[in-house]
Design a protein around this motif. Sequence first.
Motif, PDB file in Angstrom:
ATOM      1  N   THR A 334       0.841  -1.205   0.000  1.00 36.92           N
ATOM      2  CA  THR A 334       0.000   0.000   0.000  1.00 36.92           C
ATOM      3  C   THR A 334       0.870   1.246   0.000  1.00 36.92           C
ATOM      4  N   GLY A 335       1.885   1.272   0.868  1.00 36.94           N
ATOM      5  CA  GLY A 335       2.777   2.418   0.942  1.00 36.94           C
ATOM      6  C   GLY A 335       3.544   2.638  -0.353  1.00 36.94           C
ATOM      7  N   ILE A 336       3.973   1.554  -0.987  1.00 33.64           N
ATOM      8  CA  ILE A 336       4.707   1.664  -2.251  1.00 33.64           C
ATOM      9  C   ILE A 336       3.835   2.313  -3.320  1.00 33.64           C
ATOM     10  N   LEU A 371      -2.106  12.151  -0.838  1.00 37.46           N
ATOM     11  CA  LEU A 371      -1.342  10.901  -0.977  1.00 37.46           C
ATOM     12  C   LEU A 371      -0.304  10.709   0.133  1.00 37.46           C
ATOM     13  N   ILE A 372       0.385  11.771   0.543  1.00 40.19           N
ATOM     14  CA  ILE A 372       1.528  11.604   1.443  1.00 40.19           C
ATOM     15  C   ILE A 372       1.110  11.232   2.861  1.00 40.19           C
ATOM     16  N   TYR A 373      -0.066  11.666   3.294  1.00 38.49           N
ATOM     17  CA  TYR A 373      -0.465  11.366   4.665  1.00 38.49           C
ATOM     18  C   TYR A 373      -0.808   9.889   4.860  1.00 38.49           C
ATOM     19  N   GLY A 374      -1.099   9.183   3.771  1.00 34.40           N
ATOM     20  CA  GLY A 374      -1.312   7.738   3.881  1.00 34.40           C
ATOM     21  C   GLY A 374      -0.057   7.025   4.356  1.00 34.40           C
ATOM     22  N   PRO A 375       1.077   7.182   3.661  1.00 32.79           N
ATOM     23  CA  PRO A 375       2.319   6.568   4.135  1.00 32.79           C
ATOM     24  C   PRO A 375       2.761   7.069   5.507  1.00 32.79           C
ATOM     25  N   VAL A 376       2.506   8.346   5.833  1.00 34.65           N
ATOM     26  CA  VAL A 376       2.819   8.837   7.185  1.00 34.65           C
ATOM     27  C   VAL A 376       2.117   7.970   8.218  1.00 34.65           C
ATOM     28  N   MET A 377       0.831   7.703   7.993  1.00 38.32           N
ATOM     29  CA  MET A 377       0.057   6.863   8.908  1.00 38.32           C
ATOM     30  C   MET A 377       0.514   5.407   8.862  1.00 38.32           C
ATOM     31  N   LEU A 378       0.775   4.906   7.649  1.00 42.18           N
ATOM     32  CA  LEU A 378       1.084   3.483   7.483  1.00 42.18           C
ATOM     33  C   LEU A 378       2.360   3.066   8.197  1.00 42.18           C
ATOM     34  N   ILE A 379       3.373   3.914   8.199  1.00 44.28           N
ATOM     35  CA  ILE A 379       4.641   3.538   8.823  1.00 44.28           C
ATOM     36  C   ILE A 379       4.459   3.350  10.324  1.00 44.28           C
ATOM     37  N   GLY A 380       3.718   4.255  10.958  1.00 41.92           N
ATOM     38  CA  GLY A 380       3.402   4.063  12.372  1.00 41.92           C
ATOM     39  C   GLY A 380       2.579   2.814  12.595  1.00 41.92           C
ATOM     40  N   LEU A 436      11.452   7.825  -4.073  1.00 37.00           N
ATOM     41  CA  LEU A 436      11.889   6.547  -4.631  1.00 37.00           C
ATOM     42  C   LEU A 436      12.712   5.755  -3.622  1.00 37.00           C
ATOM     43  N   LEU A 437      13.494   6.451  -2.799  1.00 33.59           N
ATOM     44  CA  LEU A 437      14.261   5.760  -1.760  1.00 33.59           C
ATOM     45  C   LEU A 437      13.314   5.120  -0.740  1.00 33.59           C
ATOM     46  N   ALA A 438      12.241   5.819  -0.410  1.00 32.78           N
ATOM     47  CA  ALA A 438      11.241   5.240   0.493  1.00 32.78           C
ATOM     48  C   ALA A 438      10.629   3.986  -0.111  1.00 32.78           C
ATOM     49  N   VAL A 439      10.399   4.000  -1.423  1.00 29.93           N
ATOM     50  CA  VAL A 439       9.860   2.815  -2.111  1.00 29.93           C
ATOM     51  C   VAL A 439      10.814   1.638  -1.964  1.00 29.93           C
ATOM     52  N   VAL A 440      12.111   1.895  -2.102  1.00 34.98           N
ATOM     53  CA  VAL A 440      13.113   0.832  -1.949  1.00 34.98           C
ATOM     54  C   VAL A 440      13.058   0.247  -0.542  1.00 34.98           C
ATOM     55  N   ILE A 444      11.892  -3.714   0.547  1.00 35.66           N
ATOM     56  CA  ILE A 444      12.662  -4.650   1.379  1.00 35.66           C
ATOM     57  C   ILE A 444      11.814  -5.106   2.563  1.00 35.66           C
ATOM     58  N   ILE A 445      11.115  -4.159   3.181  1.00 37.66           N
ATOM     59  CA  ILE A 445      10.247  -4.500   4.307  1.00 37.66           C
ATOM     60  C   ILE A 445       9.152  -5.455   3.873  1.00 37.66           C
ATOM     61  N   ASN A 446       8.697  -5.323   2.639  1.00 39.36           N
ATOM     62  CA  ASN A 446       7.610  -6.168   2.144  1.00 39.36           C
ATOM     63  C   ASN A 446       7.952  -7.646   2.219  1.00 39.36           C
ATOM     64  N   ARG A 447       9.228  -7.976   1.988  1.00 37.44           N
ATOM     65  CA  ARG A 447       9.629  -9.378   2.093  1.00 37.44           C
ATOM     66  C   ARG A 447       9.412  -9.889   3.513  1.00 37.44           C
ATOM     67  N   ASP A 448       9.769  -9.054   4.490  1.00 35.33           N
ATOM     68  CA  ASP A 448       9.548  -9.449   5.876  1.00 35.33           C
ATOM     69  C   ASP A 448       8.051  -9.542   6.188  1.00 35.33           C
TER      70      ASP A 448
END
Length: 463
Positions: A334-336, A371-380, A436-440, A444-448
């Motif tokens: 979702t974050g990606i 769009l940006i506030y979604g990933p802000v929430m998702l990481i927490g 793009l760095l956040a996507v990378v 990686i986290i997605n595998r976990d």
Amino acid sequence: MGERLRSGLGWLAAPSPAPRLPDDEVARRYPRLRAQVFIGIFVGYAGFYLIRNNVPLVGSLLIDEGRMNPVGLGIIANAALIAYGFSKFFSGIVSDRSNARLFLPIGLALSAVANLLIAGVPWLSSSIAMFAIVMFVNGWVQGMGWPPSGRVLVHWFSTSERGIKTSIWNVAHNVGGFFVGVLAALGLQLTGDDWRSVFWLPALVALAVALFAFLMIRDTPESQGLPPIEKYRDDPAKVEADAHEAETLSTWQTIEKYVLRNRTMVLLALANVCVYALRYGILTWTPVYLSEVRNASLTGGIAGFSLFELAGIVGTILCGWLSDKIFRGNRSITGIVFMIAVAAATAVYWLAPADVPLWIPLATVTVIGGLIYGPVMLIGLQALDLSPRNVAGTAAGFTGLFGYVLGATMASSGVGLVVHNFGWDLTFALLIALCLLAVVFLAIINRDEKKSIAEHRAHAVVS
């Protein structure tokens, strides 16, 4: 685990489990209490934003009255920001073993007192140094808001529903941010533009909110004689602490294992740096960019700022719903998706011809905010999902520490330096690179996360 810390907290410590209620009483009380505690943390957390950092709202007045200069305003703002980032982590450690019903209201009340002192004690606002010290203290107690809210979300709402619940709760800061503007305008109108009213009036309202939060919040279902949420909804957690380790590891050893030396948590923290740098890099500098590059008026620049925040409400809730219903709890994917969309929207915001109508960059910055506030929430949320419940607040605080201390300060100071020395083109190129760095990091986290989801399903089948 953590008994020494817990016993040292005394009356603030998390309450012990109460005797289990009969099944019919559980069925009656559980839904009501879930709704009640959610309202408590939503209104309570919104209250923190009434008094988080009201200095920018009266910055022009303070400058006009000769109380400080723009540099001083920046020092005061950074004092609150840095204190908040560190407190979010350390408060998380304490909050994981504290009674959320007490922890959140106490933090809000202390923040209200700090704001009342600024308004009522002249010598505290007579110098930049003293003002910054009080705002540092305010920023520190402000850090007592997120961790107990995260604790309530983890204990009262299970994994498969936590995305939408967390996203709805997360827009509390947009609600609080809206009402602080209303209260500030009201205070200035009532007092004839006395800057102190922007501190004391919201602080009085925040004290009332703190009392409301205390009346509504309950710490955990077990403390109310109810079963754990995972059993109540038959929805096992993605990560559980080993029972033996829970008894033998100290508080610090547990934090070290599940947070500081956990690759997933470190990557989430680094992703948060990128996300916060982009969030504040766009938001803080929108009025300046629209004015300098898009020839917007002061009103037009402020409109872009407001639209960015307003769109965050819709975007956050949509992101939480998608992560639960479409991506089935996979927060990384979702974050990606959202971060790739943010990169595209940022490119349009930057590369649109200079002579396009103003509504186009305004519409684009609105999309970025949505769009940006979604990933802000998702990481927490991922920090909550991918850590045991007994360190969930600490894990979320760890990601917040990186986001605020590195990401937000990078946006406030770093973007200004890049714009001043190299111009807007390099600035936007760097912001897109951060996307793009956040996507990378999230890939990686997605595998976990995939491994965690597979283990979660296997455990559910065995059970």
